[in-house]
Enzyme design. Sequence first.
Site, PDB file in Angstrom:
ATOM      1  N   ASP A  64     -23.758 -11.733  43.996  1.00 32.09           N
ATOM      2  CA  ASP A  64     -24.703 -12.697  44.021  1.00 32.09           C
ATOM      3  C   ASP A  64     -25.627 -11.673  45.383  1.00 32.09           C
ATOM      4  OD1 ASP A  64     -26.687 -14.687  44.275  1.00 32.09           O
ATOM      5  OD2 ASP A  64     -25.225 -16.063  45.531  1.00 32.09           O
ATOM      6  N   LYS A  65     -26.540 -10.975  44.532  1.00 36.23           N
ATOM      7  CA  LYS A  65     -27.271 -10.034  45.501  1.00 36.23           C
ATOM      8  C   LYS A  65     -28.230 -10.542  46.344  1.00 36.23           C
ATOM      9  CE  LYS A  65     -26.700  -5.869  42.425  1.00 36.23           C
ATOM     10  NZ  LYS A  65     -26.081  -5.069  43.702  1.00 36.23           N
ATOM     11  N   ASN A 110     -21.140   0.653  38.190  1.00 39.93           N
ATOM     12  CA  ASN A 110     -22.617   0.353  38.457  1.00 39.93           C
ATOM     13  C   ASN A 110     -23.198   1.315  38.880  1.00 39.93           C
ATOM     14  OD1 ASN A 110     -23.513  -0.796  41.213  1.00 39.93           O
ATOM     15  ND2 ASN A 110     -21.270  -1.031  41.355  1.00 39.93           N
ATOM     16  N   ARG A 111     -24.542   1.476  38.620  1.00 42.37           N
ATOM     17  CA  ARG A 111     -25.432   2.374  39.628  1.00 42.37           C
ATOM     18  C   ARG A 111     -26.576   1.500  39.960  1.00 42.37           C
ATOM     19  NH1 ARG A 111     -25.017   5.586  34.727  1.00 42.37           N
ATOM     20  NH2 ARG A 111     -26.987   5.058  33.360  1.00 42.37           N
ATOM     21  N   PHE A 112     -26.507   0.295  40.347  1.00 36.32           N
ATOM     22  CA  PHE A 112     -27.955  -0.683  40.582  1.00 36.32           C
ATOM     23  C   PHE A 112     -28.729   0.008  41.675  1.00 36.32           C
ATOM     24  CE2 PHE A 112     -24.910  -4.257  38.944  1.00 36.32           C
ATOM     25  CZ  PHE A 112     -25.653  -4.773  38.319  1.00 36.32           C
ATOM     26  N   PHE A 114     -28.869  -0.930  45.093  1.00 37.20           N
ATOM     27  CA  PHE A 114     -29.512  -1.757  46.062  1.00 37.20           C
ATOM     28  C   PHE A 114     -30.798  -2.544  45.651  1.00 37.20           C
ATOM     29  CE2 PHE A 114     -27.666   0.186  50.084  1.00 37.20           C
ATOM     30  CZ  PHE A 114     -26.620  -0.369  49.899  1.00 37.20           C
ATOM     31  N   ASN A 169     -23.362  -1.487  55.248  1.00 41.72           N
ATOM     32  CA  ASN A 169     -22.818  -0.775  54.094  1.00 41.72           C
ATOM     33  C   ASN A 169     -23.649   0.570  53.824  1.00 41.72           C
ATOM     34  OD1 ASN A 169     -22.161   0.023  51.425  1.00 41.72           O
ATOM     35  ND2 ASN A 169     -23.320  -1.616  50.527  1.00 41.72           N
ATOM     36  N   SER A 172     -22.076   2.872  49.796  1.00 42.83           N
ATOM     37  CA  SER A 172     -22.631   2.763  48.158  1.00 42.83           C
ATOM     38  C   SER A 172     -23.049   4.186  47.894  1.00 42.83           C
ATOM     39  CB  SER A 172     -23.779   1.684  48.114  1.00 42.83           C
ATOM     40  OG  SER A 172     -24.316   1.958  46.817  1.00 42.83           O
ATOM     41  N   ASN A 174     -24.832   4.848  45.113  1.00 42.13           N
ATOM     42  CA  ASN A 174     -25.959   4.761  44.410  1.00 42.13           C
ATOM     43  C   ASN A 174     -27.176   5.009  45.057  1.00 42.13           C
ATOM     44  OD1 ASN A 174     -24.238   4.214  42.143  1.00 42.13           O
ATOM     45  ND2 ASN A 174     -23.916   2.066  42.843  1.00 42.13           N
ATOM     46  N   THR A 175     -27.295   5.056  46.390  1.00 35.24           N
ATOM     47  CA  THR A 175     -28.444   5.227  47.060  1.00 35.24           C
ATOM     48  C   THR A 175     -28.323   6.653  47.548  1.00 35.24           C
ATOM     49  OG1 THR A 175     -29.032   3.175  47.471  1.00 35.24           O
ATOM     50  CG2 THR A 175     -30.056   4.908  48.927  1.00 35.24           C
ATOM     51  N   LYS A 210     -18.502  -1.240  56.150  1.00 37.21           N
ATOM     52  CA  LYS A 210     -17.643  -1.187  54.653  1.00 37.21           C
ATOM     53  C   LYS A 210     -17.588   0.245  54.650  1.00 37.21           C
ATOM     54  CE  LYS A 210     -17.366  -3.025  50.149  1.00 37.21           C
ATOM     55  NZ  LYS A 210     -17.897  -3.989  49.265  1.00 37.21           N
ATOM     56  N   THR A 238     -12.114  -0.970  50.512  1.00 35.51           N
ATOM     57  CA  THR A 238     -13.322   0.141  50.295  1.00 35.51           C
ATOM     58  C   THR A 238     -14.460  -0.360  49.397  1.00 35.51           C
ATOM     59  OG1 THR A 238     -12.285   1.297  48.440  1.00 35.51           O
ATOM     60  CG2 THR A 238     -11.761   1.994  50.887  1.00 35.51           C
ATOM     61  N   ASN A 239     -15.301   0.449  49.247  1.00 35.55           N
ATOM     62  CA  ASN A 239     -16.412   0.321  48.336  1.00 35.55           C
ATOM     63  C   ASN A 239     -15.937   0.867  47.028  1.00 35.55           C
ATOM     64  OD1 ASN A 239     -18.760  -0.055  46.990  1.00 35.55           O
ATOM     65  ND2 ASN A 239     -19.904   0.149  49.225  1.00 35.55           N
ATOM     66  N   GLY A 289      -9.957  -3.112  43.202  1.00 34.57           N
ATOM     67  CA  GLY A 289      -8.970  -3.468  42.009  1.00 34.57           C
ATOM     68  C   GLY A 289      -8.079  -4.528  42.162  1.00 34.57           C
ATOM     69  N   TYR A 310     -14.182  -8.897  42.917  1.00 36.32           N
ATOM     70  CA  TYR A 310     -15.096  -9.202  42.203  1.00 36.32           C
ATOM     71  C   TYR A 310     -15.096  -8.569  40.704  1.00 36.32           C
ATOM     72  CZ  TYR A 310     -20.309  -8.088  40.403  1.00 36.32           C
ATOM     73  OH  TYR A 310     -21.193  -8.110  39.814  1.00 36.32           O
TER      74      TYR A 310
END
Length: 352
Positions: A64-65, A110-112, A114, A169, A172, A174-175, A210, A238-239, A289, A310
């Site tokens: 739920d971003k 995923n590579r959303f 943020f 965080n 991630s 992805n940034t 995190k 972990t992430n 996992g 998740y």
Amino acid sequence: MKLIERAGLCALHQFDPETAHGLSIRALATGLVPLPGPYGSPRLKTRIAGLDLPNPVGLAAGYDKNAEAVTPLTRAGFGFVEVGAATPLPQPGNPKPRLFRLREDRAVINRFGFNNDGAEAIAARLAKAKRHVPVGLNLGANKTSHDRAADFAKVLATCGPHVDFATVNVSSPNTEKLRDLQGKAALSALLAGVIATRDGLTRQIPIFLKIAPDLSEAELADVAEVALTSGIDAVIATNTTLDRDGLTSRYAGEAGGLSGAPLFEKSTRTLARLSALTDGKLPLIGVGGIASAEDAWQKVRAGASAVQLYSAMIYQGLSLITDIANGLDKLLARDGFATVAEAVGTGRKDWL
């Protein structure tokens, strides 16, 4: 899993993953999903960083971003919920497609980047939400920011009054260059700014950190040292990972963070190593996992006072939450533990 839930998952999987994700959020927000309420028992009651949880099974950030379904998620069986990540300014994230189901591997990439509506919009939703269990916010930084470390404090200043904890965080993948903030000097400075902002809030909420599962032994030791001296209240380990070992799906080569079943062993080893380095002086939350009560039990025995999940819900649905909590209760009873706290770290040596 009930037949109606199986049918719902099957229907969602007919859509591309990001569309399905959005549909599931809307279904929760509009009350279309039956919810059991918080699940608890005397054995499962847990206190972590001053937060009282009915059970130690939490929702990891990333689902739920934008804090659109906070109230229903706190009635879904979780002991605590984390939303976000939020950044100071709204941003679209990376180009689509950016979410992939790896069915054969029971995993997700995923590579959303943020993608979110920004701190002000998220704060407004959090302020209106009814919280049945503690709710936290994952803090992020804008991709175009000239001072990413300051971004975390900005989000906390905006949203902090409306949450029960906040997570820094810096892990991630992805940034670009975000993980560079896990270095000792950079992390110390960043956390100092966040703690100072937290201390200025009217309510002193706990601050979590995190971390990534891809840290070397030396890097993890530095993170542990900073965590113990910075004044933070817990570490989430972990992430997602950049590792792709053993994957069979056709999407295995996609860029981004890998979560789900293949992450379990790597994240649990990182958790156990961190537990040894911090020697019980700081609560740890195990993520990565978890798809069963036995997985959650392994995290607890490796050193986690609570867990988050998740990705497994994508394949097993919301009923997985109460299944894990109920199963964890039975495992505690089987092995003679009166509380979760008694079991924390009792199997750490198995992962070192």
